[in-house]
Design a protein around this motif. Sequence first.
Motif, PDB file in Angstrom:
ATOM      1  N   ASP A  75       0.848  -1.190   0.000  1.00 36.60           N
ATOM      2  CA  ASP A  75       0.000   0.000   0.000  1.00 36.60           C
ATOM      3  C   ASP A  75       0.884   1.240   0.000  1.00 36.60           C
ATOM      4  OD1 ASP A  75      -2.563  -1.141   0.012  1.00 36.60           O
ATOM      5  OD2 ASP A  75      -2.529  -1.446   2.181  1.00 36.60           O
ATOM      6  N   GLN A  76       0.695   2.089  -1.005  1.00 39.66           N
ATOM      7  CA  GLN A  76       1.410   3.366  -1.020  1.00 39.66           C
ATOM      8  C   GLN A  76       1.051   4.154   0.244  1.00 39.66           C
ATOM      9  OE1 GLN A  76       3.558   4.245  -3.503  1.00 39.66           O
ATOM     10  NE2 GLN A  76       2.702   3.823  -5.514  1.00 39.66           N
ATOM     11  N   ARG A  77       1.947   4.993   0.701  1.00 43.11           N
ATOM     12  CA  ARG A  77       1.731   5.734   1.951  1.00 43.11           C
ATOM     13  C   ARG A  77       0.402   6.499   1.938  1.00 43.11           C
ATOM     14  NH1 ARG A  77       6.495   9.634   3.035  1.00 43.11           N
ATOM     15  NH2 ARG A  77       7.702   7.698   2.903  1.00 43.11           N
ATOM     16  N   PRO A  85       1.471   9.955   5.973  1.00 41.76           N
ATOM     17  CA  PRO A  85       2.572  10.716   6.557  1.00 41.76           C
ATOM     18  C   PRO A  85       2.147  12.157   6.836  1.00 41.76           C
ATOM     19  CG  PRO A  85       2.824  10.667   4.195  1.00 41.76           C
ATOM     20  CD  PRO A  85       1.581   9.867   4.511  1.00 41.76           C
ATOM     21  N   GLY A  86       3.050  12.941   7.404  1.00 45.09           N
ATOM     22  CA  GLY A  86       2.803  14.367   7.565  1.00 45.09           C
ATOM     23  C   GLY A  86       2.851  15.072   6.224  1.00 45.09           C
ATOM     24  N   PRO A  87       2.556  16.384   6.209  1.00 50.53           N
ATOM     25  CA  PRO A  87       2.515  17.139   4.942  1.00 50.53           C
ATOM     26  C   PRO A  87       3.796  17.031   4.123  1.00 50.53           C
ATOM     27  CG  PRO A  87       1.575  18.447   6.716  1.00 50.53           C
ATOM     28  CD  PRO A  87       2.154  17.219   7.363  1.00 50.53           C
ATOM     29  N   ALA A  88       4.944  16.945   4.787  1.00 52.12           N
ATOM     30  CA  ALA A  88       6.213  16.877   4.061  1.00 52.12           C
ATOM     31  C   ALA A  88       6.448  15.513   3.409  1.00 52.12           C
ATOM     32  CB  ALA A  88       7.366  17.199   5.003  1.00 52.12           C
ATOM     33  N   THR A  92       7.151  12.769  -5.044  1.00 50.02           N
ATOM     34  CA  THR A  92       7.611  11.635  -5.845  1.00 50.02           C
ATOM     35  C   THR A  92       8.907  11.075  -5.275  1.00 50.02           C
ATOM     36  OG1 THR A  92       8.695  13.175  -7.391  1.00 50.02           O
ATOM     37  CG2 THR A  92       6.479  12.412  -7.958  1.00 50.02           C
ATOM     38  N   HIS A  93       9.689  11.920  -4.602  1.00 56.66           N
ATOM     39  CA  HIS A  93      10.906  11.443  -3.937  1.00 56.66           C
ATOM     40  C   HIS A  93      10.541  10.418  -2.861  1.00 56.66           C
ATOM     41  CE1 HIS A  93      15.128  11.776  -2.564  1.00 56.66           C
ATOM     42  NE2 HIS A  93      14.608  11.631  -1.352  1.00 56.66           N
ATOM     43  N   ALA A  94       9.482  10.716  -2.083  1.00 61.48           N
ATOM     44  CA  ALA A  94       9.029   9.790  -1.049  1.00 61.48           C
ATOM     45  C   ALA A  94       8.518   8.485  -1.660  1.00 61.48           C
ATOM     46  CB  ALA A  94       7.944  10.441  -0.200  1.00 61.48           C
ATOM     47  N   LEU A  95       7.808   8.563  -2.779  1.00 62.66           N
ATOM     48  CA  LEU A  95       7.336   7.354  -3.451  1.00 62.66           C
ATOM     49  C   LEU A  95       8.507   6.476  -3.870  1.00 62.66           C
ATOM     50  CD1 LEU A  95       4.514   8.784  -5.768  1.00 62.66           C
ATOM     51  CD2 LEU A  95       4.220   7.549  -3.613  1.00 62.66           C
ATOM     52  N   ALA A  96       9.567   7.102  -4.390  1.00 59.78           N
ATOM     53  CA  ALA A  96      10.758   6.352  -4.787  1.00 59.78           C
ATOM     54  C   ALA A  96      11.417   5.704  -3.570  1.00 59.78           C
ATOM     55  CB  ALA A  96      11.737   7.268  -5.507  1.00 59.78           C
TER      56      ALA A  96
END
Length: 328
Positions: A75-77, A85-88, A92-96
């Motif tokens: 499951d994607q975040r 997650p929080g707003p930050a 796409t960096h987080a997805l990677a």
Amino acid sequence: MSRRPAHVTSGPYAPPVPRTTLTVTSADGARLYAEIHGPEHAPAVVLAHGWTCSTAFWAPVVRDLAADHKVVVYDQRGHGRSPAPGPAGHSTHALADDLVAVLEAALEPGERAVVGGHSMGGMTIMAAAERPQLRERAAAALLCSTGSADLPAESRVFALRSPQGRRLAHRLMLRSRAPLGPVSPLAKRALKYATMGAGSTAEQIEACARIVHACPAGVRARWGNVLAGLELTGGVSKLEMPTAVIAGTADRLTPLVHARRMASVLPDCRGLTELPGLGHMTPIEDPGAVSGRLRALVQDHLRVPGTDAAAAPAEAPGGKRQKKEKTA
């Protein structure tokens, strides 16, 4: 009154029971829910779902592949059973980060996989194109019903004549926090129009509606905001592994222009499969076509651990044949 489950619970679109589940920790501490299906030492396939979806979206593809593949879904975040997650934490960096964390956690040392992504899941693969972990772990990739840039400008959910008006309407749609409400007949008609082909069945529409309506409005809006400003053209051009592209010709969310554009810039494109009359939800609209492309990538590019040979060919049980294939 109790809420209906976040996915259908019977029939071909109901999620199968996983062999095991994992909690994966990403680079920023975000926790991700993951499942592993199929035989332990079989060729591996790792699948990333799209915006507003969950592991349940891959159910018919997993049912097909897990007969003779190790299949990892997560499951994607903010989606499904992965906390938001929080707003930050929306980028796409987080997805990677999340994808490479799943690859490291779910695969054995030295094990490689074919990676597949639908919609935002395909964008996840593109965002990770330059990550050493992806290059080490992924033998090939499938980009399914996705795009790399200009989503509000190219979408055709709102058929407005003015390009500026169309761009604005789609940007507002992506960023909307309006609740979707219950899965009613009207809601299903709207979902079918926006995301599925004219020939999609009542079962398929119900399966998609249950999943999409279960996504929290805030999660939908925050990730929609990321998609509204998406720019991953550079990621496509750096995705150096063998990569196939598949898309429906009636996709309004990510129209065929995206698939053709990606196929033209991929360094090692292994074909563009166009599925006539299908919409955006291709893994549910024609799971046999999607699993068939994944099987072909496994057969052609994935070495089975402990052998010097690629995975043995396997026919997709009961799957439809590819409708139309173009090689870029």
